[in-house]
Each structure stands twice: as structure tokens, then as C-alpha cells.
Design a protein around this motif. Structure first.
Motif, PDB file in Angstrom:
ATOM      1  N   MET A  56      -7.170  18.942  19.383  1.00 24.45           N
ATOM      2  CA  MET A  56      -7.070  18.290  18.076  1.00 24.45           C
ATOM      3  C   MET A  56      -7.562  19.146  16.908  1.00 24.45           C
ATOM      4  SD  MET A  56      -5.785  15.512  19.101  1.00 24.45           S
ATOM      5  CE  MET A  56      -5.572  14.727  20.694  1.00 24.45           C
ATOM      6  N   ILE A  57      -8.345  20.176  17.183  1.00 20.20           N
ATOM      7  CA  ILE A  57      -9.089  20.825  16.098  1.00 20.20           C
ATOM      8  C   ILE A  57      -8.212  21.544  15.080  1.00 20.20           C
ATOM      9  CG2 ILE A  57     -11.200  21.059  17.442  1.00 20.20           C
ATOM     10  CD1 ILE A  57     -10.472  23.899  18.086  1.00 20.20           C
ATOM     11  N   PHE A  58      -6.971  21.892  15.441  1.00 17.77           N
ATOM     12  CA  PHE A  58      -6.082  22.549  14.483  1.00 17.77           C
ATOM     13  C   PHE A  58      -5.195  21.549  13.735  1.00 17.77           C
ATOM     14  CE2 PHE A  58      -7.145  26.237  17.028  1.00 17.77           C
ATOM     15  CZ  PHE A  58      -7.206  27.253  16.092  1.00 17.77           C
ATOM     16  N   LEU A  59      -5.370  20.262  13.987  1.00 21.38           N
ATOM     17  CA  LEU A  59      -4.517  19.253  13.361  1.00 21.38           C
ATOM     18  C   LEU A  59      -5.187  18.536  12.203  1.00 21.38           C
ATOM     19  CD1 LEU A  59      -2.988  17.656  16.595  1.00 21.38           C
ATOM     20  CD2 LEU A  59      -1.917  19.325  15.059  1.00 21.38           C
ATOM     21  N   PHE A  60      -6.522  18.561  12.139  1.00 19.16           N
ATOM     22  CA  PHE A  60      -7.220  17.854  11.071  1.00 19.16           C
ATOM     23  C   PHE A  60      -6.816  18.371   9.691  1.00 19.16           C
ATOM     24  CE2 PHE A  60     -10.437  17.457  14.581  1.00 19.16           C
ATOM     25  CZ  PHE A  60     -10.295  16.096  14.756  1.00 19.16           C
ATOM     26  N   GLY A  61      -6.843  19.683   9.516  1.00 17.50           N
ATOM     27  CA  GLY A  61      -6.551  20.284   8.215  1.00 17.50           C
ATOM     28  C   GLY A  61      -5.176  19.935   7.678  1.00 17.50           C
ATOM     29  N   PRO A  62      -4.101  20.187   8.444  1.00 17.66           N
ATOM     30  CA  PRO A  62      -2.759  19.867   7.942  1.00 17.66           C
ATOM     31  C   PRO A  62      -2.587  18.396   7.568  1.00 17.66           C
ATOM     32  CG  PRO A  62      -2.592  21.310   9.833  1.00 17.66           C
ATOM     33  CD  PRO A  62      -4.032  20.917   9.721  1.00 17.66           C
ATOM     34  N   PHE A  63      -3.073  17.496   8.405  1.00 14.10           N
ATOM     35  CA  PHE A  63      -2.881  16.077   8.105  1.00 14.10           C
ATOM     36  C   PHE A  63      -3.710  15.633   6.907  1.00 14.10           C
ATOM     37  CE2 PHE A  63      -0.994  15.651  12.379  1.00 14.10           C
ATOM     38  CZ  PHE A  63       0.127  14.910  12.030  1.00 14.10           C
ATOM     39  N   PHE A  64      -4.886  16.221   6.700  1.00 14.29           N
ATOM     40  CA  PHE A  64      -5.655  15.886   5.501  1.00 14.29           C
ATOM     41  C   PHE A  64      -4.934  16.399   4.263  1.00 14.29           C
ATOM     42  CE2 PHE A  64      -8.931  16.869   2.300  1.00 14.29           C
ATOM     43  CZ  PHE A  64      -9.361  15.577   2.059  1.00 14.29           C
ATOM     44  N   TYR A  65      -4.370  17.588   4.350  1.00 17.84           N
ATOM     45  CA  TYR A  65      -3.603  18.155   3.242  1.00 17.84           C
ATOM     46  C   TYR A  65      -2.406  17.262   2.905  1.00 17.84           C
ATOM     47  CZ  TYR A  65      -0.599  21.534   0.803  1.00 17.84           C
ATOM     48  OH  TYR A  65       0.222  22.158  -0.106  1.00 17.84           O
ATOM     49  N   PHE A  66      -1.693  16.806   3.929  1.00 14.65           N
ATOM     50  CA  PHE A  66      -0.565  15.887   3.715  1.00 14.65           C
ATOM     51  C   PHE A  66      -1.059  14.569   3.098  1.00 14.65           C
ATOM     52  CE2 PHE A  66       1.518  17.881   7.719  1.00 14.65           C
ATOM     53  CZ  PHE A  66       1.844  19.022   6.987  1.00 14.65           C
ATOM     54  N   TYR A  67      -2.216  14.123   3.533  1.00 19.04           N
ATOM     55  CA  TYR A  67      -2.769  12.863   3.023  1.00 19.04           C
ATOM     56  C   TYR A  67      -3.068  12.955   1.532  1.00 19.04           C
ATOM     57  CZ  TYR A  67      -6.177   9.148   2.199  1.00 19.04           C
ATOM     58  OH  TYR A  67      -6.853   8.066   1.680  1.00 19.04           O
ATOM     59  N   VAL A  68      -3.708  14.047   1.123  1.00 22.02           N
ATOM     60  CA  VAL A  68      -4.030  14.225  -0.299  1.00 22.02           C
ATOM     61  C   VAL A  68      -2.755  14.267  -1.132  1.00 22.02           C
ATOM     62  CG1 VAL A  68      -5.012  15.817  -1.994  1.00 22.02           C
ATOM     63  CG2 VAL A  68      -6.244  15.348   0.132  1.00 22.02           C
ATOM     64  N   ALA A 111       0.840  -1.198   0.000  1.00 27.80           N
ATOM     65  CA  ALA A 111       0.000   0.000   0.000  1.00 27.80           C
ATOM     66  C   ALA A 111       0.875   1.248   0.000  1.00 27.80           C
ATOM     67  CB  ALA A 111      -0.914   0.003   1.221  1.00 27.80           C
ATOM     68  N   ASN A 112       0.228   2.388  -0.211  1.00 22.89           N
ATOM     69  CA  ASN A 112       0.914   3.673  -0.107  1.00 22.89           C
ATOM     70  C   ASN A 112       1.114   3.948   1.381  1.00 22.89           C
ATOM     71  OD1 ASN A 112       1.610   6.413   0.014  1.00 22.89           O
ATOM     72  ND2 ASN A 112       0.377   6.915  -1.792  1.00 22.89           N
ATOM     73  N   LYS A 113       2.266   3.559   1.890  1.00 26.82           N
ATOM     74  CA  LYS A 113       2.511   3.618   3.327  1.00 26.82           C
ATOM     75  C   LYS A 113       2.398   5.036   3.876  1.00 26.82           C
ATOM     76  CE  LYS A 113       3.412  -0.773   3.840  1.00 26.82           C
ATOM     77  NZ  LYS A 113       2.532  -1.648   4.639  1.00 26.82           N
ATOM     78  N   GLN A 114       2.911   6.010   3.121  1.00 26.86           N
ATOM     79  CA  GLN A 114       2.868   7.386   3.595  1.00 26.86           C
ATOM     80  C   GLN A 114       1.433   7.888   3.699  1.00 26.86           C
ATOM     81  OE1 GLN A 114       5.796   8.879   4.487  1.00 26.86           O
ATOM     82  NE2 GLN A 114       4.585  10.512   5.386  1.00 26.86           N
ATOM     83  N   ALA A 115       0.632   7.600   2.677  1.00 30.62           N
ATOM     84  CA  ALA A 115      -0.773   8.021   2.699  1.00 30.62           C
ATOM     85  C   ALA A 115      -1.519   7.334   3.837  1.00 30.62           C
ATOM     86  CB  ALA A 115      -1.441   7.708   1.357  1.00 30.62           C
ATOM     87  N   ASN A 116      -1.265   6.041   4.007  1.00 24.98           N
ATOM     88  CA  ASN A 116      -1.941   5.310   5.084  1.00 24.98           C
ATOM     89  C   ASN A 116      -1.518   5.803   6.466  1.00 24.98           C
ATOM     90  OD1 ASN A 116      -3.448   3.772   3.376  1.00 24.98           O
ATOM     91  ND2 ASN A 116      -2.200   1.936   3.543  1.00 24.98           N
ATOM     92  N   LEU A 117      -0.257   6.249   6.568  1.00 23.81           N
ATOM     93  CA  LEU A 117       0.202   6.814   7.842  1.00 23.81           C
ATOM     94  C   LEU A 117      -0.576   8.078   8.177  1.00 23.81           C
ATOM     95  CD1 LEU A 117       2.154   7.008  10.231  1.00 23.81           C
ATOM     96  CD2 LEU A 117       3.752   8.217   8.722  1.00 23.81           C
ATOM     97  N   TYR A 118      -0.725   8.975   7.196  1.00 27.78           N
ATOM     98  CA  TYR A 118      -1.479  10.205   7.439  1.00 27.78           C
ATOM     99  C   TYR A 118      -2.948   9.890   7.728  1.00 27.78           C
ATOM    100  CZ  TYR A 118       2.524  12.870   5.724  1.00 27.78           C
ATOM    101  OH  TYR A 118       3.772  13.428   5.571  1.00 27.78           O
ATOM    102  N   LEU A 119      -3.509   8.900   7.017  1.00 30.17           N
ATOM    103  CA  LEU A 119      -4.896   8.527   7.258  1.00 30.17           C
ATOM    104  C   LEU A 119      -5.062   7.958   8.663  1.00 30.17           C
ATOM    105  CD1 LEU A 119      -7.764   8.213   6.194  1.00 30.17           C
ATOM    106  CD2 LEU A 119      -7.094   6.007   5.204  1.00 30.17           C
ATOM    107  N   SER A 120      -4.093   7.165   9.098  1.00 26.92           N
ATOM    108  CA  SER A 120      -4.137   6.608  10.454  1.00 26.92           C
ATOM    109  C   SER A 120      -4.073   7.720  11.497  1.00 26.92           C
ATOM    110  CB  SER A 120      -2.975   5.635  10.664  1.00 26.92           C
ATOM    111  OG  SER A 120      -3.072   4.517   9.807  1.00 26.92           O
ATOM    112  N   VAL A 121      -3.242   8.723  11.241  1.00 27.79           N
ATOM    113  CA  VAL A 121      -3.138   9.849  12.179  1.00 27.79           C
ATOM    114  C   VAL A 121      -4.466  10.597  12.258  1.00 27.79           C
ATOM    115  CG1 VAL A 121      -2.038  12.079  12.607  1.00 27.79           C
ATOM    116  CG2 VAL A 121      -0.650  10.130  11.899  1.00 27.79           C
ATOM    117  N   MET A 122      -5.105  10.821  11.099  1.00 28.72           N
ATOM    118  CA  MET A 122      -6.390  11.521  11.100  1.00 28.72           C
ATOM    119  C   MET A 122      -7.450  10.737  11.867  1.00 28.72           C
ATOM    120  SD  MET A 122      -6.877  13.374   7.400  1.00 28.72           S
ATOM    121  CE  MET A 122      -6.744  11.880   6.441  1.00 28.72           C
ATOM    122  N   ILE A 123      -7.480   9.421  11.652  1.00 23.41           N
ATOM    123  CA  ILE A 123      -8.435   8.593  12.400  1.00 23.41           C
ATOM    124  C   ILE A 123      -8.118   8.664  13.889  1.00 23.41           C
ATOM    125  CG2 ILE A 123      -9.272   6.239  12.775  1.00 23.41           C
ATOM    126  CD1 ILE A 123      -8.673   5.700   9.808  1.00 23.41           C
TER     127      ILE A 123
END
Length: 214
Positions: free
Chosen positions: A74-86, A31-43
Motif C-alpha cells: 500500500m505504501i506507494f498508493l497513498f500519495g497518488p490518491f491524496f493528490y487526486f483527492y485534493v 456531496a462531491n462524489k469524486q472527492a469522497n471516492l478518493y477519500l474512501s480509497v485512502m481510508i
């Protein structure tokens, strides 16, 4: 209170499902390990926020009132990690460490603003929240939450622009429906969050005005 307890059970169940999903993402081969890492962080952020909301249950609040701060942090962390995920899904060049850290400056400023609340003892914090309804406490909460909503909208727009900019890439064609579905779902969530914030803002403002006039 009964409704709130059932809501707490639902949060616990959703948190457990989120934790399981994080474990599943770690086990996916090729899998795309980097993308999955960011997705895991968001979850993980969502799970942590839900755990923080559990503190509003009356049975828990009197014992762990400071837990409500967890969801706010947590509320200021969702945006950056979603941006990194995309960016990771699109296989774009990774940002430098310095650039990534700049994205977390609002979250750091928010955390610093929460330190006075963290340092308060339990009884004082409960009194300020539930009895005195200390104006500066609610002002800090509402100000930073409003800023967080605006910032998350900005990150959603940035992410949308990246997807649109690379729309001709073969990889985008593969993930086109997925990315656009995620963007729409997040837009709906943000609009709902903004509506809830607006309702709560006017409710708290009226309560503080009433308290100030008595």
C-alpha cells in the motif's frame, strides 16, 4: 507479547472504524462524489495497511506470515490518491486515464518486486524473516520503503502547491482551513514515518552486520 496483543486489538478497532467511515461517506447526499471516492480509497488503504500489521502479532504470524506484505504493497498508493483527492476537492479538471496510470508505476514496480516473496512457501518465508534474516529480503524492504517515503513527501508538496496556486478561488476560501489542516497532519505523519524508518534502518543494518560477522 501482551503489549503486542493489545496493539493488535487497537488495530482491529481502528480498522473497523475505518470501514464504518467508508460506508458513511458513500451515504452522504449531495456531496462531491469524486472527492469522497478518493477519500474512501485512502481510508481503505490505511485499513488494509493496519490489517497487514496485524500479521506481526506472534499468534498470527506463524499462520499467515505473508500478510505482512499487504501493508507494504500500500505504501506507494497513498500519495497518488491524496493528490487526486485534493484535485477533486478543488473541482479541478480530472486527469486523463493515461496520466493517472503513470502515477501508479512506482506501485506496480513495487508489487513486481514483492512477487518472489509471495511465491515463497510459509515455512521458508518465516525462516528467512525470523531466523536467517536474509539480507536481500531486508534490503528490498528498506530500499522500497525509503523510496516510498520520499515519493509521499513529493506528492504532499505537489498537493500543497495546488492549494497555494488556487488560493484565490472562492472554493479554496471555503475549504482553506480544512485543506491546510489535512496537509499539516499528513506532514506530521510523514515525518514520524521517516523517523521510525531511520531508527529501524540502523537497527536492521546493525543486526545484518552482526549476522554477517558470525
Amino acid at each position: 507479547m501482551e503489549k503486542l496483543q493489545w496493539f493488535s486489538y487497537a488495530l482491529l478497532l481502528a480498522s473497523a472504524q475505518g470501514a464504518i467511515l467508508i460506508l458513511v461517506l458513500r451515504k452522504i447526499p449531495n456531496a462531491n462524489k469524486q472527492a469522497n471516492l478518493y477519500l474512501s480509497v485512502m481510508i481503505g488503504l490505511v485499513v488494509s495497511a493496519m490489517i497487514g500489521r496485524l500479521a506481526f502479532d506472534p499468534k498470527l504470524f506463524t499462520f499467515f506470515p505473508h500478510f505482512v506484505i499487504i501493508s507494504d504493497v500500500m505504501i506507494f498508493l497513498f500519495g497518488p490518491f491524496f493528490y487526486f483527492y485534493v484535485r477533486a476537492v478543488l473541482l479541478l479538471p480530472p486527469l486523463s486515464l493515461k496520466s493517472k496510470l503513470l502515477h501508479f508505476l512506482p506501485a506496480f514496480g513495487h508489487l513486481v518486486s514483492m512477487i518472489p516473496q509471495i511465491l515463497l512457501n510459509k515455512d521458508t518465508y518465516i525462516h528467512m524473516m525470523m531466523v536467517e534474516r536474509t539480507p536481500w529480503l531486508y534490503t528490498v524492504w528498506l530500499s522500497f520503503e525509503g523510496l516510498a517515503i520520499l515519493l509521499n513527501f513529493c506528492y504532499l508538496y505537489l498537493s500543497y502547491n495546488i492549494v497555494r496556486k488556487h488560493n484565490s478561488k472562492p472554493l479554496i476560501q471555503t475549504y482553506h482551513k480544512y485543506l491546510h489542516t489535512i496537509l499539516i497532519l499528513l506532514l506530521i505523519c510523514l515525518v514520524g514515518w521517516a523517523q521510525g524508518y531511520a531508527l529501524y534502518f540502523f537497527k536492521v543494518r546493525n543486526l545484518l552486520s552482526f549476522a554477517g560477522s558470525t
